[in-house]
Design a protein around this motif. Sequence first.
Motif, PDB file in Angstrom:
ATOM      1  N   ARG A 144       2.476   2.823   3.226  1.00  0.00           N
ATOM      2  CA  ARG A 144       1.470   2.669   4.272  1.00  0.00           C
ATOM      3  C   ARG A 144       1.346   1.260   4.838  1.00  0.00           C
ATOM      4  O   ARG A 144       0.851   1.084   5.941  1.00  0.00           O
ATOM      5  CB  ARG A 144       0.094   3.102   3.755  1.00  0.00           C
ATOM      6  N   GLU A 171       0.841  -1.200   0.000  1.00  0.00           N
ATOM      7  CA  GLU A 171       0.000   0.000   0.000  1.00  0.00           C
ATOM      8  C   GLU A 171       0.877   1.251   0.000  1.00  0.00           C
ATOM      9  O   GLU A 171       1.818   1.353   0.785  1.00  0.00           O
ATOM     10  CB  GLU A 171      -0.919   0.007   1.230  1.00  0.00           C
ATOM     11  N   THR A 172       0.581   2.209  -0.873  1.00  0.00           N
ATOM     12  CA  THR A 172       1.354   3.457  -0.960  1.00  0.00           C
ATOM     13  C   THR A 172       0.419   4.638  -1.175  1.00  0.00           C
ATOM     14  O   THR A 172      -0.753   4.474  -1.555  1.00  0.00           O
ATOM     15  CB  THR A 172       2.352   3.436  -2.138  1.00  0.00           C
ATOM     16  N   GLU A 173       0.952   5.839  -0.935  1.00  0.00           N
ATOM     17  CA  GLU A 173       0.246   7.066  -1.291  1.00  0.00           C
ATOM     18  C   GLU A 173       1.242   8.042  -1.899  1.00  0.00           C
ATOM     19  O   GLU A 173       2.380   8.110  -1.455  1.00  0.00           O
ATOM     20  CB  GLU A 173      -0.405   7.723  -0.069  1.00  0.00           C
ATOM     21  N   ARG A 178      -6.688   9.334  -0.598  1.00  0.00           N
ATOM     22  CA  ARG A 178      -5.750   9.117   0.496  1.00  0.00           C
ATOM     23  C   ARG A 178      -6.437   9.216   1.853  1.00  0.00           C
ATOM     24  O   ARG A 178      -7.543   9.714   1.981  1.00  0.00           O
ATOM     25  CB  ARG A 178      -4.601  10.117   0.381  1.00  0.00           C
ATOM     26  N   TYR A 199       2.499  11.943  -2.764  1.00  0.00           N
ATOM     27  CA  TYR A 199       2.377  13.321  -2.282  1.00  0.00           C
ATOM     28  C   TYR A 199       3.217  14.232  -3.162  1.00  0.00           C
ATOM     29  O   TYR A 199       4.313  13.866  -3.569  1.00  0.00           O
ATOM     30  CB  TYR A 199       2.853  13.439  -0.825  1.00  0.00           C
ATOM     31  N   TRP A 211      -4.867   9.135  -5.183  1.00  0.00           N
ATOM     32  CA  TRP A 211      -3.430   8.908  -5.142  1.00  0.00           C
ATOM     33  C   TRP A 211      -3.032   7.826  -4.150  1.00  0.00           C
ATOM     34  O   TRP A 211      -1.899   7.750  -3.716  1.00  0.00           O
ATOM     35  CB  TRP A 211      -2.702  10.221  -4.810  1.00  0.00           C
ATOM     36  N   ARG A 212      -3.988   6.998  -3.759  1.00  0.00           N
ATOM     37  CA  ARG A 212      -3.682   5.894  -2.860  1.00  0.00           C
ATOM     38  C   ARG A 212      -3.766   4.598  -3.652  1.00  0.00           C
ATOM     39  O   ARG A 212      -4.736   4.376  -4.379  1.00  0.00           O
ATOM     40  CB  ARG A 212      -4.673   5.873  -1.701  1.00  0.00           C
TER      41      ARG A 212
END
Length: 196
Positions: free
Chosen positions: A100, A40-42, A170, A44, A184-185
């Motif tokens: 995440r 899992e990533t987001e 997000r 920024y 963006w998640r």
Amino acid sequence: MKLPLDFYIKNNVVKIAKDLLGKVLYTNLDGVITGGLIVETEAYSWKEKGCHAYNNRKTNRNAIMFERGGYSYVYLCYGMHYLFNVVTNVEGVADAVLVRALEPLSGEQEMLLRRGKISNKLHLTSGPGKLSKALGIDRTLNGKSLLDNEIWIEDIGRKIAPKNVVIGPRIGIDYAGEDALLPWRFSIRGNPWVSK
DNA sequence: GCAATGATTTACT
DNA sequence: GTAAATCATTGCC
């Protein structure tokens, strides 16, 4: 199979966030190696309010985000949790990817030790504060190069099919207004380690 | 110099 | 579901 600098300095932080799914994050602290699959990533970017470097606001804390990609950005949130980010893009452009959640791959015993007794193994690394603690990440790792041998990311050849990538808004940045809604998640569909 | 607060987790009610 | 824990960083005085 460590990810090369080329991977980090691309100018599309959203694409990098998606590409990081299925890669493996490792730390080597005092000779103890722990690592986990990124599930899992987001993303920024300085262009939106959710980011610490919004509107090119540069401070001592986020200065590392303005460096060339390939560095780690670790900071303390809510007074008790360290969050781990990957700095991307070229020098002077403050983009980063927040990791995440991980699926533990190696050093699981050490992670359990660091996390203390927990009720459910699935809680080991299923959240940004939790995975940092499990891998022993703290502010001393802020600004480290991911091409070095303390903390790094590897490609183990696992590919995530586009249909297995979950895309959504997000988490935990309500204060960012309309930017909190940006899709963006990214997470791996059906993976039990993804945070809820 | 000082008060406000957050890219969260955990334990309660 | 709600709230407390807890502190470096920030922005304003």
